[in-house]
Design a protein around this motif. Structure first.
Motif: not given
Length: 695
Positions: A675, A622-623, A678, A618-619
């Protein structure tokens, strides 16, 4: 078998603008009534002139089908006693349906066994149904204004003179007040007034045409165009072109039963008037068509369309010319008087015109429009601020001109003409005209940014002001046309691709009323909800899906074009099977986190391998998503999110979010909340779960 129905309502001359809506109502309502009665039918057509409203229905079924109607009664347990004998409940139910208890059936339902009565309803003959149906159809036609006459209790657009009703060539016995339908119609009032017997719709049209009545609207419309062109060609030459406005053409078509065109002239001195003034004088008051050369420049000619044959052309022309000359003399006088005082010197006079009794004068409104225009220019076009402000200041000044007093539809148009005469910049003059656009749904939009800015300022000021004093549209009540204003505002923003915060603009507009009124506390929220509903309905009408619209607008309704971009991205993705599953998973996430707000994740509390893996994936995504969001590339954002489908599935399979350990539970909720936050930058995709997506 199926037969044809022909129904004509003969009247005194009906206003031209009433005819098309009345015929559309007759067509649609007749179809609805036949469907309700279970009668099959074929093509439905209409015809109409100033003296008649007619519909014809082909293939109308001769008789209703026998229908089987089921009526569920009391429960079996309550219908029979311990000895199996019918109770009062069973006896009463059977009696109410005209049956013996022995004829009742027992059926099994989800709630148990119940009695049922089956009723065979014999279909009625269509000829028996038509008299009351046609009478109710006639009485239901809505008109902007109706009247009563003589001793009649019926309200209608104009007095009804005769009725014609035929089914299968036989007279339908329709009676309305003291009128009874027959099989005859009447020809042209002046040219061929004798009654004419008809047998069917084709025969009806043919026999009326022989009596100088062309009842088919499209045929008569084409005849008007041909007559206008012919009259211009004969009088003004082949280089002259009639300016055929579609709205005027519709009106003229419904002013005559057989068109006869005649071309007249007027003095060239009147060409000094702005073209819009000349056209409006001819079109609105006299229903005349202007004439121009091949380059669109007006010529001193006009075309009138008469309802009678012209025996003495010179006499007919002179009559039309005399009437028009009086109109143009008035217009020229107003024009010359108006020129004596520049628009800028009229602005103070706006203090004497009330905009709305609680919201103040037009002078105050003009001041607010100028402030809002300056705000918009600072946000969107600083280089245009000076010209935009000037246009805003002058926008309403033409309300004080004699020309607008005579021709209210020329608001803005006259302002533009006079601004140019006063030496104002062309951009400023054009913005004065454009700020009124669009005048109606689907109408012309401002082409210049300055015109768009002033138009937005004008519309948001009216909407917010009305909402602030509780003057909000309800049902058919919309005294200030706020629905139209909201749609205009939306379409201007979309057409100019403007990036602006609508709530901030609305807040600025409300601030303009400070000290003037005490605004209702929910003014801004209700006004934004009102505009949002117009926006959503407009997109639905354009074919966008409800799910995509709700997904985008429910999370953020601020920048309309940004909102539209998110909707379009969701539309592209909605048919993807992977996206459908992701949307379903997001719905599950939304249900779990509910009102949870925290998003900080403590990595030391990631005790399960699946959740640690989930966080890493996810990280990374997400970026990527944050970069794409900054570029407003929402389609790419959604594509990137598809990579989360399998990690989310594994997460839910192997991780218990609502762990007994409250600290671990909180951490997992934080993870899902971050999450979700976003993803909601694009939309609430839970509204597009698998049940709503076409796969």
């Amino acid at each position: 078998m199926a037969q044809q129905l022909l129904f004509e309502i003969g009247t005194e001359e009906i206003p031209a603008s009433y005819i098309r809506p009345a015929l559309a109502f007759l067509e649609q309502t007749a179809q609805d009534k036949f469907k309700e009665l279970g009668l099959a039918f074929g093509k439905v057509r209409s015809a109409g002139t100033p003296r008649r409203l007619t519909i014809a229905v082909d293939g109308l079924q001769e008789q209703q089908q026998t229908r089987r109607q089921e009526h569920v009664g009391p429960a079996k347990q309550a219908a029979y006693d311990a000895n199996g004998q019918p109770t009062k409940a069973a006896l009463g139910f059977a009696r109410s349906r005209g049956l013996a208890v022995e004829d009742l059936q027992v059926i099994a339902t989800a709630k148990g066994e119940y009695l049922m009565a089956v009723e065979e309803i014999k279909g009625r003959a269509t000829a028996e149904l038509l008299p009351s149906l046609l009478e109710s159809l006639l009485r239901a036609i809505p008109f902007p204004k109706s009247m009563r006459w003589a001793n009649s209790k019926l309200a209608f657009a104009r007095p009804i003179q005769w009725l014609l009703a035929l089914y299968d060539g036989k007279i339908v016995d329709v009676a309305v007040e003291d009128l009874r339908a027959g099989d005859t119609t009447l020809g042209h009032r002046f040219l061929n007034p004798a009654p004419v017997q008809v047998q069917g719709f084709a025969d009806y049209l043919e026999r009326l045409a022989a009596q100088s009545v062309f009842a088919d609207l499209e045929q008569r419309r084409a005849m008007v165009v041909a007559e206008v062109k012919k009259a211009v060609r004969e009088q003004a030459g082949t280089e002259a072109v009639p300016l055929i406005d579609e709205g005027l053409l519709d009106i003229v078509t419904n002013l005559v039963e057989k068109p006869h065109g005649v071309c007249g002239t007027f003095e060239e001195k009147f060409l000094a008037l702005p073209a819009e003034v000349l056209i409006t004088s001819m079109r609105e008051h006299q229903k005349y068509f202007p004439v121009a050369d091949q380059n669109g420049k007006l010529l001193p000619y006009f075309v009138a369309v008469n309802n009678t044959e012209i025996q003495d052309r010179e006499l007919a022309v002179s009559g039309h010319q005399r009437v028009l000359r009086a109109r143009l003399e008035d217009a020229l006088f107003f024009f010359n008087e108006d020129k004596k005082k520049p628009l800028a010197r009229r602005m103070d006079g706006l203090a004497g015109i009330i905009f709305q009794h609680k919201l103040g004068t037009m002078a105050e409104k003009s001041s607010r429009i100028a402030v809002l225009t300056a705000y918009l220019a600072d946000q969107l076009a600083p280089a245009l601020k000076a010209d935009a402000l000037r246009a805003a200041e002058l926008a309403k000044a033409d309300l004080l001109t004699a020309m607008v007093g005579e021709f209210p539809t020329l608001q803005g148009i006259i302002g533009r003409a006079y601004a140019l005469l006063d030496g104002e910049k062309a951009e400023v003059a054009e913005a004065i005209r454009e700020h009124y656009l669009p005048v109606r749904a689907g109408g012309e939009l401002p082409q210049s940014l300055i015109g768009a800015l002033v138009g937005l300022a004008d519309r948001i000021d009216t909407i917010i002001g009305c909402f602030a004093i509780g003057e909000r549209p309800t049902g058919s009540k919309d005294a200030f046309g706020q629905r139209r204003l909201a749609l205009g505002l939306i379409n201007i923003i979309r057409s100019q691709n403007l990036r602006l915060s609508l709530p901030e603009l609305a807040s600025k507009a409300l601030a303009g009323y400070a000290g003037k009124i005490e605004a209702k506390k929910d003014t801004l929220s209700e006004a934004m909800a009102f505009i949002r509903l117009r926006f959503e309905n407009d997109l639905l009408a354009a074919g966008k899906t409800q799910a995509a619209i709700e997904a985008a607008t429910s999370v953020r309704f601020d920048d309309l074009n940004d909102c539209l971009a998110r909707i379009e991205a969701l539309e592209v993705m909605r048919n993807s099977a992977d996206f459908a599953v992701l949307a379903g998973s997001f719905k599950r996430i939304a249900n779990i986190i509910k009102d949870h707000q925290e998003t900080v994740v403590d990595k030391t509390l990631l005790v399960e391998e699946a959740e640690a893996e989930f966080v890493v994936i996810w990280n990374s995504i997400a970026q990527q998503v944050l970069l794409l969001l900054a570029q407003r590339d929402y389609a790419a954002v959604l594509n990137a999110l598809l990579a989360m489908k399998e990690p989310i599935d594994r997460f839910f399979e192997q991780v218990m979010v609502m762990d007994e350990n409250l600290v671990i539970r909180q951490n997992r909720l934080n993870l899902l909340t971050g999450m979700a936050a976003l993803i909601r930058q694009v939309g609430d995709i839970s509204k597009m779960d698998v049940e709503q997506v076409e796969c």
